[in-house]
Design an enzyme around this catalytic site. Structure first.
Site, PDB file in Angstrom:
ATOM      1  N   PHE A 133       0.809  -1.224   0.000  1.00  0.00           N
ATOM      2  CA  PHE A 133       0.000   0.000   0.000  1.00  0.00           C
ATOM      3  C   PHE A 133       0.843   1.275   0.000  1.00  0.00           C
ATOM      4  O   PHE A 133       0.311   2.364   0.206  1.00  0.00           O
ATOM      5  CB  PHE A 133      -0.939   0.000   1.216  1.00  0.00           C
ATOM      6  CG  PHE A 133      -1.907  -1.158   1.205  1.00  0.00           C
ATOM      7  CD1 PHE A 133      -3.078  -1.083   0.458  1.00  0.00           C
ATOM      8  CD2 PHE A 133      -1.637  -2.325   1.898  1.00  0.00           C
ATOM      9  CE1 PHE A 133      -3.963  -2.154   0.416  1.00  0.00           C
ATOM     10  CE2 PHE A 133      -2.516  -3.406   1.862  1.00  0.00           C
ATOM     11  CZ  PHE A 133      -3.679  -3.318   1.116  1.00  0.00           C
ATOM     12  N   LYS A 185      -6.564  -5.029  -1.969  1.00  0.00           N
ATOM     13  CA  LYS A 185      -5.724  -4.035  -2.660  1.00  0.00           C
ATOM     14  C   LYS A 185      -6.523  -3.282  -3.729  1.00  0.00           C
ATOM     15  O   LYS A 185      -6.465  -2.050  -3.816  1.00  0.00           O
ATOM     16  CB  LYS A 185      -4.525  -4.754  -3.293  1.00  0.00           C
ATOM     17  CG  LYS A 185      -3.642  -3.876  -4.137  1.00  0.00           C
ATOM     18  CD  LYS A 185      -2.969  -2.770  -3.343  1.00  0.00           C
ATOM     19  CE  LYS A 185      -2.314  -1.750  -4.260  1.00  0.00           C
ATOM     20  NZ  LYS A 185      -1.774  -0.614  -3.560  1.00  0.00           N
ATOM     21  N   PHE A 195      -7.376  12.586   0.041  1.00  0.00           N
ATOM     22  CA  PHE A 195      -7.866  12.277  -1.313  1.00  0.00           C
ATOM     23  C   PHE A 195      -9.151  13.017  -1.694  1.00  0.00           C
ATOM     24  O   PHE A 195      -9.977  12.490  -2.415  1.00  0.00           O
ATOM     25  CB  PHE A 195      -8.041  10.752  -1.490  1.00  0.00           C
ATOM     26  CG  PHE A 195      -6.713  10.054  -1.566  1.00  0.00           C
ATOM     27  CD1 PHE A 195      -6.132   9.764  -2.791  1.00  0.00           C
ATOM     28  CD2 PHE A 195      -6.018   9.711  -0.418  1.00  0.00           C
ATOM     29  CE1 PHE A 195      -4.888   9.166  -2.871  1.00  0.00           C
ATOM     30  CE2 PHE A 195      -4.771   9.106  -0.475  1.00  0.00           C
ATOM     31  CZ  PHE A 195      -4.204   8.833  -1.713  1.00  0.00           C
ATOM     32  N   ILE A 196      -9.295  14.249  -1.175  1.00  0.00           N
ATOM     33  CA  ILE A 196     -10.439  15.047  -1.654  1.00  0.00           C
ATOM     34  C   ILE A 196      -9.975  16.385  -2.242  1.00  0.00           C
ATOM     35  O   ILE A 196     -10.755  17.326  -2.310  1.00  0.00           O
ATOM     36  CB  ILE A 196     -11.532  15.249  -0.574  1.00  0.00           C
ATOM     37  CG1 ILE A 196     -10.984  15.977   0.657  1.00  0.00           C
ATOM     38  CG2 ILE A 196     -12.194  13.934  -0.202  1.00  0.00           C
ATOM     39  CD1 ILE A 196     -12.105  16.463   1.598  1.00  0.00           C
ATOM     40  N   GLY A 240      -8.353  18.304  -8.815  1.00  0.00           N
ATOM     41  CA  GLY A 240      -7.138  18.527  -9.593  1.00  0.00           C
ATOM     42  C   GLY A 240      -7.327  18.209 -11.056  1.00  0.00           C
ATOM     43  O   GLY A 240      -8.439  18.313 -11.594  1.00  0.00           O
ATOM     44  N   GLY A 265      -3.371   9.940 -11.962  1.00  0.00           N
ATOM     45  CA  GLY A 265      -2.542   9.182 -12.903  1.00  0.00           C
ATOM     46  C   GLY A 265      -1.732   8.171 -12.129  1.00  0.00           C
ATOM     47  O   GLY A 265      -2.182   7.665 -11.101  1.00  0.00           O
ATOM     48  N   CYS A 294      -0.738   2.996 -10.645  1.00  0.00           N
ATOM     49  CA  CYS A 294      -1.665   2.107  -9.929  1.00  0.00           C
ATOM     50  C   CYS A 294      -3.143   2.411 -10.166  1.00  0.00           C
ATOM     51  O   CYS A 294      -3.864   1.547 -10.674  1.00  0.00           O
ATOM     52  CB  CYS A 294      -1.362   2.148  -8.436  1.00  0.00           C
ATOM     53  SG  CYS A 294       0.220   1.388  -8.052  1.00  0.00           S
ATOM     54  N   LYS A 333       2.634  12.946  -9.803  1.00  0.00           N
ATOM     55  CA  LYS A 333       2.440  13.617  -8.509  1.00  0.00           C
ATOM     56  C   LYS A 333       3.810  14.068  -8.009  1.00  0.00           C
ATOM     57  O   LYS A 333       4.836  13.666  -8.580  1.00  0.00           O
ATOM     58  CB  LYS A 333       1.740  12.703  -7.514  1.00  0.00           C
ATOM     59  CG  LYS A 333       2.555  11.513  -7.064  1.00  0.00           C
ATOM     60  CD  LYS A 333       1.804  10.791  -5.969  1.00  0.00           C
ATOM     61  CE  LYS A 333       2.558   9.563  -5.485  1.00  0.00           C
ATOM     62  NZ  LYS A 333       1.871   8.864  -4.436  1.00  0.00           N
TER      63      LYS A 333
END
Ligand code: NAD
Length: 439
Positions: A155, A210, A255-256, A259, A263, A266, A327
């Protein structure tokens, strides 16, 4: 413990090095001879903060070594980790050829009990296939050697990989054998001393965990991007909305951020592979279909904004781009939103000058000499018509905006990461547009 890490990419090199750091003897195996030779010569093939020093120390301490010889590693190590790539196949499903090649190689060479640990992200049922392939090879050799297969999905996040691996939120072990489960717990003990759980579950559930985790994170991103686009139409500020919902403990902040689309190596491929798993099993994952569609649209959002602002004039314009990697803190360009933006700009005849602190070499493999690569952050601005920010590297957060304004031909910024306050930018004399921001 003696560990072979088969596949020395982002995951294999980081996890192998971290296992060595906690005292294990690790042999990293890869079929890519150049990569292994570079590593033997102290050259780290990827950019990952902190990895350099950690590899060096563990090589010096003789706990970490590199080879292309799978047989030698299988002979020496009890734990055989598979950490090879599982890229999308033509139909979107995970391409398992590398995983199964390794399994075949293990079956051909093992001569005593081994534990095969799958760390690659693989569809449900792959553990069983790995088991079958190894058994097939053993049968062919007429050997009766016991072995176990374990699923241990990874992870870690690129850019923060070492910290993530050293201090995981949890460790997931899919394993049907109690003794093997205990051994895996022992291996991970040093990484969960703060009480984070090691979750032992059946193999297929670990494989699904996962995909479900990545699909959930991708869903949050696409959801926010969708809401951000609506905010723009309604004159609402997504940044305020983000704080308004993130402060809800049921939702939280990770994760809010809206953008330019997700990409990386994963999320895109794992969402696709999960969709395929649904299809193959007669179940339509409608939410994930939308997640993928929203993301494809979002990757075009910056280009569409430029088109709406400049129309046909884009043809003769020079566009400066800050950020190429998918990123910050990585040189990984896989599925990066910058690719969609730049290919679209080049297709309409615009000139592109891009700067990224780490990803220029990887970007060159994609764009070659079709774009100009700046060596420093301000290089690309001189005389450019507009600046577009695609990746939120730290050095883009507090630039000398006066200098930016003076270098650009027009003081116009399109910001795919909402790094600045629109009002302040207007006061400074910029035409500034973010994602979902109120002007
Ligand atoms: P990668 O492409 O960076 O590395 C894979 C490596 O495997 C390459 O060096 C390749 O040469 C090697 N390889 C291929 N076939 C081989 C073989 N037969 N024997 C030995 N080596 C072989 O991939 P990655 O990003 O490290 O991802 C590996 C797996 O981990 C994937 O399944 C991915 O989905 C998963 N994963 C990746 C991340 C991430 O952030 N990159 C995070 C979690 C999980």
């Amino acid at each position: 413990m003696k560990i072979a890490m088969i596949g020395t990419g982002y995951v294999g090199l980081v996890t192998g090095t971290c296992f060595a750091e906690s005292g294990n003897d690790v042999i990293c195996v890869d079929t890519n001879e150049k990569k292994i030779n570079d590593l033997k010569n102290g050259i780290i093939p990827i950019y990952e903060p902190g990895l350099d020093g950690l590899v060096k120390r563990n090589v010096e301490e003789e706990r970490l070594s590199f080879t292309t010889n799978l047989e030698e590693a299988v002979k020496k190590c009890l734990l055989l980790f598979i950490a090879v790539g599982t890229p999308p196949g033509e139909d979107g499903s995970a391409d398992l050829q590398h995983v199964l090649n390794v399994a075949r190689g293990i079956g051909r060479t093992m001569s005593e009990y081994r534990i095969v640990v799958d760390k690659s992200t693989v569809p449900v049922g792959t553990g069983a296939r790995v088991k079958a392939v190894i058994q097939e090879e053993l049968d062919r050799r007429g050997e009766n050697i016991p072995f176990d297969v374990v699923s241990n999905p990874e992870f870690l996040k690129e850019g923060n990989a070492i910290d993530d691996f050293m201090k995981p939120d949890r460790v997931v072990i899919g394993c049907d054998d109690v003794r093997t489960g205990e051994l895996m717990k022992e291996l991970y003990g040093p990484f969960v001393r703060t009480g984070k759980p090691i979750l032992i579950m059946d193999l297929a559930s670990a494989e699904m965990t996962k995909y479900a985790a990545n699909a959930m994170l991708a869903t949050r991103i696409s959801f926010m991007n969708d809401i951000a686009n609506l905010c723009e139409k309604l004159g609402v500020d997504i940044s305020q909305v983000r704080q308004g919902i993130g402060s809800d403990s049921r939702i939280g902040y990770p994760f809010i951020f809206p953008g330019a689309g997700y990409g990386g190596s994963c999320f895109p491929k794992d969402v696709q592979a999960l969709l395929k798993m649904g299809e193959q099993n007669g179940y339509q994952l409608e939410i994930l279909e939308a997640v993928e569609a929203v993301n494809a649209r979002q990757k075009k959002v910056l280009f569409n904004k430029l088109k709406a602002r400049f129309g046909g004039d884009l043809k003769n314009m020079t566009v400066a781009v800050w950020g190429l990697a998918f990123k910050p803190n990585t040189d990984d360009m896989r599925e990066a939103p910058s690719i969609v933006l730049i290919e679209n700009l080049l297709a309409v005849g615009a000139k592109v000058r891009a700067y990224d602190p780490e990803a220029a070499k990887e970007a060159h493999k994609i764009f070659g000499d079709r774009i100009v690569y700046g060596k420093k952050v301000y290089d690309v601005l001189d005389g450019a018509d507009v600046l577009v920010i695609v990746t939120e590297w730290n050095e883009f957060r507090r630039p000398d905006l006066e200098k930016v304004k003076n270098l650009l031909k027009n003081p116009i910024i399109f910001d795919g990461r909402n790094l600045f306050e629109p009002k302040k930018m207007a006061q400074l004399g910029f035409e500034y547009e973010g994602i979902g921001r109120k002007q």
